[in-house]
Scaffold this motif. Sequence first.
Motif, PDB file in Angstrom:
ATOM      1  N   THR A  43       0.839  -1.197   0.000  1.00 56.74           N
ATOM      2  CA  THR A  43       0.000   0.000   0.000  1.00 56.74           C
ATOM      3  C   THR A  43       0.874   1.246   0.000  1.00 56.74           C
ATOM      4  OG1 THR A  43      -0.141   0.013   2.423  1.00 56.74           O
ATOM      5  CG2 THR A  43      -1.875  -1.152   1.210  1.00 56.74           C
ATOM      6  N   LEU A  44       0.417   2.263  -0.699  1.00 58.01           N
ATOM      7  CA  LEU A  44       1.139   3.525  -0.759  1.00 58.01           C
ATOM      8  C   LEU A  44       0.662   4.454   0.351  1.00 58.01           C
ATOM      9  CD1 LEU A  44       1.216   4.339  -4.588  1.00 58.01           C
ATOM     10  CD2 LEU A  44       2.906   3.118  -3.202  1.00 58.01           C
ATOM     11  N   PRO A  45       1.491   5.420   0.722  1.00 59.10           N
ATOM     12  CA  PRO A  45       1.032   6.449   1.661  1.00 59.10           C
ATOM     13  C   PRO A  45      -0.148   7.216   1.075  1.00 59.10           C
ATOM     14  CG  PRO A  45       3.422   6.521   1.399  1.00 59.10           C
ATOM     15  CD  PRO A  45       2.902   5.600   0.336  1.00 59.10           C
ATOM     16  N   SER A  46      -0.799   7.981   1.916  1.00 66.28           N
ATOM     17  CA  SER A  46      -1.926   8.790   1.463  1.00 66.28           C
ATOM     18  C   SER A  46      -1.457   9.857   0.476  1.00 66.28           C
ATOM     19  CB  SER A  46      -2.591   9.471   2.660  1.00 66.28           C
ATOM     20  OG  SER A  46      -1.707  10.423   3.229  1.00 66.28           O
ATOM     21  N   GLU A  47      -2.404  10.432  -0.254  1.00 68.67           N
ATOM     22  CA  GLU A  47      -2.064  11.524  -1.172  1.00 68.67           C
ATOM     23  C   GLU A  47      -1.371  12.656  -0.426  1.00 68.67           C
ATOM     24  OE1 GLU A  47      -5.503  12.891  -3.201  1.00 68.67           O
ATOM     25  OE2 GLU A  47      -5.746  11.084  -4.421  1.00 68.67           O
ATOM     26  N   ARG A  48      -1.871  12.974   0.751  1.00 68.33           N
ATOM     27  CA  ARG A  48      -1.278  14.063   1.534  1.00 68.33           C
ATOM     28  C   ARG A  48       0.166  13.747   1.900  1.00 68.33           C
ATOM     29  NH1 ARG A  48      -3.774  15.245   7.341  1.00 68.33           N
ATOM     30  NH2 ARG A  48      -2.781  13.214   7.658  1.00 68.33           N
ATOM     31  N   ASP A  49       0.424  12.512   2.338  1.00 74.50           N
ATOM     32  CA  ASP A  49       1.782  12.146   2.735  1.00 74.50           C
ATOM     33  C   ASP A  49       2.719  12.095   1.532  1.00 74.50           C
ATOM     34  OD1 ASP A  49       1.048  12.012   5.370  1.00 74.50           O
ATOM     35  OD2 ASP A  49       0.811   9.833   5.406  1.00 74.50           O
ATOM     36  N   LEU A  50       2.241  11.575   0.406  1.00 77.36           N
ATOM     37  CA  LEU A  50       3.073  11.562  -0.796  1.00 77.36           C
ATOM     38  C   LEU A  50       3.393  12.981  -1.250  1.00 77.36           C
ATOM     39  CD1 LEU A  50       1.483   8.677  -2.900  1.00 77.36           C
ATOM     40  CD2 LEU A  50       3.820   8.743  -2.016  1.00 77.36           C
ATOM     41  N   ALA A  51       2.407  13.860  -1.156  1.00 78.80           N
ATOM     42  CA  ALA A  51       2.636  15.257  -1.540  1.00 78.80           C
ATOM     43  C   ALA A  51       3.712  15.885  -0.663  1.00 78.80           C
ATOM     44  CB  ALA A  51       1.334  16.047  -1.442  1.00 78.80           C
ATOM     45  N   ALA A  52       3.670  15.591   0.640  1.00 77.73           N
ATOM     46  CA  ALA A  52       4.682  16.133   1.553  1.00 77.73           C
ATOM     47  C   ALA A  52       6.053  15.527   1.271  1.00 77.73           C
ATOM     48  CB  ALA A  52       4.268  15.870   2.998  1.00 77.73           C
ATOM     49  N   MET A  53       6.098  14.225   0.996  1.00 75.46           N
ATOM     50  CA  MET A  53       7.376  13.560   0.735  1.00 75.46           C
ATOM     51  C   MET A  53       8.093  14.154  -0.464  1.00 75.46           C
ATOM     52  SD  MET A  53       6.542   9.508   1.164  1.00 75.46           S
ATOM     53  CE  MET A  53       5.971   8.811   2.728  1.00 75.46           C
ATOM     54  N   GLN A 147       8.913  13.993   9.138  1.00 75.18           N
ATOM     55  CA  GLN A 147       8.051  12.960   8.560  1.00 75.18           C
ATOM     56  C   GLN A 147       8.697  11.583   8.686  1.00 75.18           C
ATOM     57  OE1 GLN A 147       7.458  12.844   4.235  1.00 75.18           O
ATOM     58  NE2 GLN A 147       5.254  12.654   4.605  1.00 75.18           N
ATOM     59  N   GLN A 148       9.994  11.500   8.418  1.00 72.77           N
ATOM     60  CA  GLN A 148      10.690  10.219   8.536  1.00 72.77           C
ATOM     61  C   GLN A 148      10.584   9.655   9.949  1.00 72.77           C
ATOM     62  OE1 GLN A 148      14.748  10.571   7.098  1.00 72.77           O
ATOM     63  NE2 GLN A 148      14.070  11.653   5.257  1.00 72.77           N
ATOM     64  N   ALA A 149      10.638  10.527  10.938  1.00 67.38           N
ATOM     65  CA  ALA A 149      10.574  10.084  12.333  1.00 67.38           C
ATOM     66  C   ALA A 149       9.248   9.416  12.668  1.00 67.38           C
ATOM     67  CB  ALA A 149      10.810  11.267  13.264  1.00 67.38           C
ATOM     68  N   GLN A 150       8.227   9.654  11.852  1.00 64.73           N
ATOM     69  CA  GLN A 150       6.918   9.047  12.083  1.00 64.73           C
ATOM     70  C   GLN A 150       6.742   7.729  11.330  1.00 64.73           C
ATOM     71  OE1 GLN A 150       4.953  10.594  14.357  1.00 64.73           O
ATOM     72  NE2 GLN A 150       6.665  12.048  14.486  1.00 64.73           N
ATOM     73  N   LEU A 151       7.778   7.306  10.605  1.00 67.82           N
ATOM     74  CA  LEU A 151       7.621   6.166   9.700  1.00 67.82           C
ATOM     75  C   LEU A 151       8.488   4.966  10.075  1.00 67.82           C
ATOM     76  CD1 LEU A 151       7.578   8.106   6.288  1.00 67.82           C
ATOM     77  CD2 LEU A 151       5.614   7.188   7.541  1.00 67.82           C
ATOM     78  N   ASP A 162      12.760   8.363   1.973  1.00 68.05           N
ATOM     79  CA  ASP A 162      14.211   8.367   1.786  1.00 68.05           C
ATOM     80  C   ASP A 162      14.571   8.798   0.365  1.00 68.05           C
ATOM     81  OD1 ASP A 162      16.987   7.231   2.848  1.00 68.05           O
ATOM     82  OD2 ASP A 162      16.718   6.460   0.811  1.00 68.05           O
ATOM     83  N   LYS A 163      13.852   8.270  -0.610  1.00 64.97           N
ATOM     84  CA  LYS A 163      14.116   8.647  -2.000  1.00 64.97           C
ATOM     85  C   LYS A 163      13.887  10.143  -2.201  1.00 64.97           C
ATOM     86  CE  LYS A 163      12.830   7.571  -6.786  1.00 64.97           C
ATOM     87  NZ  LYS A 163      14.214   7.350  -7.248  1.00 64.97           N
ATOM     88  N   ALA A 164      12.793  10.648  -1.632  1.00 61.63           N
ATOM     89  CA  ALA A 164      12.501  12.075  -1.756  1.00 61.63           C
ATOM     90  C   ALA A 164      13.584  12.917  -1.083  1.00 61.63           C
ATOM     91  CB  ALA A 164      11.136  12.379  -1.149  1.00 61.63           C
ATOM     92  N   PHE A 165      14.109  12.433   0.041  1.00 64.37           N
ATOM     93  CA  PHE A 165      15.157  13.149   0.773  1.00 64.37           C
ATOM     94  C   PHE A 165      16.420  13.278  -0.076  1.00 64.37           C
ATOM     95  CE2 PHE A 165      18.886  12.836   3.633  1.00 64.37           C
ATOM     96  CZ  PHE A 165      18.710  13.984   4.391  1.00 64.37           C
ATOM     97  N   HIS A 166      16.856  12.172  -0.656  1.00 64.08           N
ATOM     98  CA  HIS A 166      18.066  12.218  -1.480  1.00 64.08           C
ATOM     99  C   HIS A 166      17.851  13.085  -2.719  1.00 64.08           C
ATOM    100  CE1 HIS A 166      20.883   9.327   0.457  1.00 64.08           C
ATOM    101  NE2 HIS A 166      19.770   8.901   1.025  1.00 64.08           N
ATOM    102  N   GLN A 167      16.646  13.053  -3.271  1.00 63.69           N
ATOM    103  CA  GLN A 167      16.355  13.903  -4.415  1.00 63.69           C
ATOM    104  C   GLN A 167      16.386  15.375  -4.026  1.00 63.69           C
ATOM    105  OE1 GLN A 167      15.811  12.925  -7.780  1.00 63.69           O
ATOM    106  NE2 GLN A 167      16.209  15.127  -7.946  1.00 63.69           N
ATOM    107  N   LYS A 168      15.887  15.699  -2.839  1.00 66.92           N
ATOM    108  CA  LYS A 168      15.896  17.085  -2.371  1.00 66.92           C
ATOM    109  C   LYS A 168      17.324  17.592  -2.217  1.00 66.92           C
ATOM    110  CE  LYS A 168      14.239  20.954  -0.753  1.00 66.92           C
ATOM    111  NZ  LYS A 168      13.571  21.919  -1.668  1.00 66.92           N
ATOM    112  N   LEU A 169      18.209  16.754  -1.690  1.00 70.26           N
ATOM    113  CA  LEU A 169      19.610  17.158  -1.564  1.00 70.26           C
ATOM    114  C   LEU A 169      20.199  17.489  -2.933  1.00 70.26           C
ATOM    115  CD1 LEU A 169      20.909  14.507   1.015  1.00 70.26           C
ATOM    116  CD2 LEU A 169      20.250  16.876   1.468  1.00 70.26           C
ATOM    117  N   ALA A 170      19.876  16.660  -3.925  1.00 68.18           N
ATOM    118  CA  ALA A 170      20.381  16.909  -5.277  1.00 68.18           C
ATOM    119  C   ALA A 170      19.797  18.195  -5.850  1.00 68.18           C
ATOM    120  CB  ALA A 170      20.058  15.720  -6.176  1.00 68.18           C
ATOM    121  N   ASP A 171      18.532  18.451  -5.567  1.00 68.04           N
ATOM    122  CA  ASP A 171      17.912  19.687  -6.049  1.00 68.04           C
ATOM    123  C   ASP A 171      18.594  20.912  -5.439  1.00 68.04           C
ATOM    124  OD1 ASP A 171      16.131  18.182  -7.518  1.00 68.04           O
ATOM    125  OD2 ASP A 171      14.496  18.357  -6.069  1.00 68.04           O
TER     126      ASP A 171
END
Length: 244
Positions: A43-53, A147-151, A162-171
């Motif tokens: 199952t995927l996270p909710s739309e809200r959580d994916l948007a935040a990630m 957010q990660q601390a809640q997961l 985690d993927k979103a985090f590494h992408q943010k660093l690259a951005d």
Amino acid sequence: MNFPLFDPPPEGVAPLQPRTKKDQLAQKLLEMIYQGLLRHNDTLPSERDLAAMFSVSRETVRAALASLAEQGLLAVSHGAKTRVLRSETQLQTCARLMPALHSLDIGRYAIEQVFETRQLIESHIVRLAAARVTPQDIEALQRMLDQQAQLFSEVIHFQLADKAFHQKLADIAGNPLLARYAEELYAYGLFFRRELLEGACLVEDSYREHQQIVAAIASGDGDQAAAAMVQHLDSVLALSAAER
């Protein structure tokens, strides 16, 4: 209504990567399905959580999920969690929709080679990020850590974060070519990462290492940020080798 997986490019133009935020998010999820991080009935996270990630709007998330559901890769229904549909048929669909996924065959490279290259590229990414980070970027990274601390008990959802985090660093580093290579290398490791998440206590360790990376970037210390990233990837590699 038909939702194309990727929006068509202008006439005569063949982009190297998806163009819109919806396309980019769809590609990220597509890679995770193809590589086996996301498996059948996950199952995927909710739309809200994916948007935040992924720092996008809920409308962008909804459109990306709809495009994948239209291709039979997700089961989306009102009032229920979105589920992954992954079978041989779906894998063939992935390959048809995005032929470049063939180049992400994990069997082509030794995991040690993948992580050596990730260390080289991602240590430079965080060094650049430490020099270019803005107060708004630091706030965004802190929200990601919160957010990660809640997961910790939702390991697959943590991996998406985690993927979103590494992408943010690259951005933040501001070099699209480095970002592209980093994302491809990250994709190579997804198969191993799923096995680790199920077989080792990696999530909390990764979170603490992410904290150290962010602290170094926030202080503007590029050398410390690079060292923290190398240590982080060393930890993941050591566990990967132990689990094989």
